[in-house]
Design a protein around this motif. Structure first.
Motif, PDB file in Angstrom:
ATOM      1  N   GLY A  43      -8.615  -7.153  19.471  1.00 29.23           N
ATOM      2  CA  GLY A  43      -7.970  -5.907  19.882  1.00 29.23           C
ATOM      3  C   GLY A  43      -6.755  -5.549  19.068  1.00 29.23           C
ATOM      4  O   GLY A  43      -6.080  -4.554  19.348  1.00 29.23           O
ATOM      5  N   CYS A  44      -6.474  -6.325  18.017  1.00 31.17           N
ATOM      6  CA  CYS A  44      -5.235  -6.163  17.251  1.00 31.17           C
ATOM      7  C   CYS A  44      -5.534  -5.772  15.805  1.00 31.17           C
ATOM      8  O   CYS A  44      -6.452  -6.313  15.188  1.00 31.17           O
ATOM      9  N   VAL A  45      -4.784  -4.833  15.269  1.00 30.79           N
ATOM     10  CA  VAL A  45      -4.847  -4.470  13.850  1.00 30.79           C
ATOM     11  C   VAL A  45      -3.760  -5.259  13.127  1.00 30.79           C
ATOM     12  O   VAL A  45      -2.602  -5.257  13.550  1.00 30.79           O
ATOM     13  N   ILE A  46      -4.136  -5.936  12.046  1.00 30.72           N
ATOM     14  CA  ILE A  46      -3.217  -6.809  11.330  1.00 30.72           C
ATOM     15  C   ILE A  46      -2.800  -6.174  10.001  1.00 30.72           C
ATOM     16  O   ILE A  46      -3.647  -5.774   9.197  1.00 30.72           O
ATOM     17  N   PHE A  47      -1.499  -6.114   9.771  1.00 31.78           N
ATOM     18  CA  PHE A  47      -0.943  -5.611   8.516  1.00 31.78           C
ATOM     19  C   PHE A  47      -0.636  -6.779   7.581  1.00 31.78           C
ATOM     20  O   PHE A  47      -0.307  -7.876   8.038  1.00 31.78           O
ATOM     21  N   LEU A  48      -0.728  -6.509   6.293  1.00 28.91           N
ATOM     22  CA  LEU A  48      -0.218  -7.451   5.299  1.00 28.91           C
ATOM     23  C   LEU A  48       1.182  -6.976   4.916  1.00 28.91           C
ATOM     24  O   LEU A  48       1.337  -5.953   4.245  1.00 28.91           O
ATOM     25  N   GLY A  49       2.197  -7.686   5.400  1.00 30.22           N
ATOM     26  CA  GLY A  49       3.568  -7.379   5.009  1.00 30.22           C
ATOM     27  C   GLY A  49       3.912  -8.111   3.719  1.00 30.22           C
ATOM     28  O   GLY A  49       3.267  -9.105   3.371  1.00 30.22           O
ATOM     29  N   ILE A  50       4.905  -7.648   3.018  1.00 31.92           N
ATOM     30  CA  ILE A  50       5.306  -8.244   1.748  1.00 31.92           C
ATOM     31  C   ILE A  50       6.738  -8.749   1.855  1.00 31.92           C
ATOM     32  O   ILE A  50       7.646  -8.001   2.234  1.00 31.92           O
ATOM     33  N   SER A  51       6.935 -10.018   1.526  1.00 35.33           N
ATOM     34  CA  SER A  51       8.291 -10.562   1.508  1.00 35.33           C
ATOM     35  C   SER A  51       9.115  -9.802   0.475  1.00 35.33           C
ATOM     36  O   SER A  51       8.762  -9.783  -0.709  1.00 35.33           O
ATOM     37  N   PRO A  52      10.190  -9.141   0.859  1.00 35.32           N
ATOM     38  CA  PRO A  52      10.905  -8.243  -0.055  1.00 35.32           C
ATOM     39  C   PRO A  52      11.662  -8.982  -1.155  1.00 35.32           C
ATOM     40  O   PRO A  52      12.195 -10.066  -0.942  1.00 35.32           O
ATOM     41  N   GLU A  53      11.702  -8.362  -2.324  1.00 33.36           N
ATOM     42  CA  GLU A  53      12.447  -8.898  -3.460  1.00 33.36           C
ATOM     43  C   GLU A  53      13.785  -8.205  -3.633  1.00 33.36           C
ATOM     44  O   GLU A  53      14.643  -8.683  -4.367  1.00 33.36           O
ATOM     45  N   SER A  54      13.948  -7.064  -2.971  1.00 31.82           N
ATOM     46  CA  SER A  54      15.177  -6.284  -3.095  1.00 31.82           C
ATOM     47  C   SER A  54      15.276  -5.350  -1.897  1.00 31.82           C
ATOM     48  O   SER A  54      14.278  -5.086  -1.224  1.00 31.82           O
ATOM     49  N   PRO A  55      16.461  -4.819  -1.621  1.00 29.63           N
ATOM     50  CA  PRO A  55      16.618  -3.859  -0.514  1.00 29.63           C
ATOM     51  C   PRO A  55      16.113  -2.473  -0.921  1.00 29.63           C
ATOM     52  O   PRO A  55      16.872  -1.528  -1.082  1.00 29.63           O
ATOM     53  N   GLU A  56      14.807  -2.353  -1.092  1.00 30.87           N
ATOM     54  CA  GLU A  56      14.171  -1.135  -1.595  1.00 30.87           C
ATOM     55  C   GLU A  56      14.282   0.003  -0.577  1.00 30.87           C
ATOM     56  O   GLU A  56      13.954  -0.167   0.604  1.00 30.87           O
ATOM     57  N   VAL A  57      14.751   1.155  -1.049  1.00 32.77           N
ATOM     58  CA  VAL A  57      14.937   2.302  -0.149  1.00 32.77           C
ATOM     59  C   VAL A  57      13.748   3.259  -0.166  1.00 32.77           C
ATOM     60  O   VAL A  57      13.676   4.165   0.667  1.00 32.77           O
ATOM     61  N   GLU A  58      12.826   3.084  -1.110  1.00 32.66           N
ATOM     62  CA  GLU A  58      11.693   3.997  -1.213  1.00 32.66           C
ATOM     63  C   GLU A  58      10.447   3.459  -0.528  1.00 32.66           C
ATOM     64  O   GLU A  58       9.426   4.140  -0.483  1.00 32.66           O
ATOM     65  N   TYR A  59      10.510   2.230   0.003  1.00 33.17           N
ATOM     66  CA  TYR A  59       9.359   1.646   0.682  1.00 33.17           C
ATOM     67  C   TYR A  59       9.517   1.753   2.193  1.00 33.17           C
ATOM     68  O   TYR A  59      10.627   1.857   2.713  1.00 33.17           O
ATOM     69  N   GLY A  60       8.387   1.680   2.890  1.00 29.88           N
ATOM     70  CA  GLY A  60       8.431   1.518   4.328  1.00 29.88           C
ATOM     71  C   GLY A  60       8.633   0.038   4.650  1.00 29.88           C
ATOM     72  O   GLY A  60       8.258  -0.841   3.872  1.00 29.88           O
TER      73      GLY A  60
END
Length: 216
Positions: A43-60
């Motif tokens: 019943g769950c949709v799984i996202f692939l999150g990405i460990s951030p390399e920088s405080p990116e302001v243009e990404y969600g």
């Protein structure tokens, strides 16, 4: 809905077409893990999150919540909240809090996606349910064209995903070399890291000329 007609138990994956992963093998391994998690939590949709390399302001960004389960690729967390294009200060806070970049790669049972849409946008779901008898028949094309000419545009992240974070999980991806190639400067950055030189390429950083998104 067509997938459901062919296989009610099918697991579906969404892959944005403008994204790049530097390590294909690591990416595939993470996707295999995401499929395994989705299979165990139908019943769950799984996202692939990405460990951030920088405080990116243009990404969600995705803010993880409670741990749903642990597996060999790491813990899977319930999605607490989505954040879109934060300020630089807020993005730094997200990094400190363990938030993840949102790759928008999603895996889940077909009926899990349909349930999310039906709960958030019931009239839209009902519109497609009405033409379901035409699926996989000669009448399907006309029925779909007629339907799409009548329905309003919908924002899937804002109107569906953000309103049902309890039905979403996120697996953290590490060492994948992920980049959203939406802006030309990111494309050139990926090519530069790979040591690829092209006749059409242009080095925005060294030229001193503002990249298109900066000029805008």
């Amino acid at each position: 809905m067509r997938v459901r007609e062919m296989d009610p138990r099918a697991i579906v994956a969404f892959f944005p077409s403008d994204h790049h992963f530097a390590d294909d093998e690591a990416f595939v391994a993470h996707i295999d893990s995401t499929f395994a998690v989705a299979a165990s939590r139908p019943g769950c949709v799984i996202f692939l999150g990405i460990s951030p390399e920088s405080p990116e302001v243009e990404y969600g960004w995705i803010e993880p919540g409670a741990i749903l389960m642990s597996q060999h690729r790491g813990a899977v967390y319930q999605v607490s909240r989505f954040w879109e294009k934060p300020s630089a200060a807020l993005a730094s806070v997200f990094m400190d809090r363990g938030c993840l970049w949102n790759s928008f790669v999603m895996v889940g049972h077909g009926y899990a996606f349909l349930s999310l849409i039906a709960d958030a946008l019931p009239r839209l779901a009902e519109s497609f349910e009405r033409i379901e008898p035409s699926f996989l028949t000669a009448a399907e094309r006309k029925a779909l064209c007629d339907l799409y000419s009548e329905i309003d545009a919908a924002n899937f992240p804002q109107q569906v995903l953000s309103t049902h974070p309890h039905a979403l999980g996120v697996l953290c991806g590490r060492g994948l070399g992920w980049s959203d190639l939406r802006e030309p400067s990111r494309v050139f950055s990926v090519l530069e890291r790979k040591g690829i030189k092209t006749e059409w390429g242009f080095d925005w950083k060294r030229s001193g000329v503002p990249a298109p998104e900066e000029a805008a």
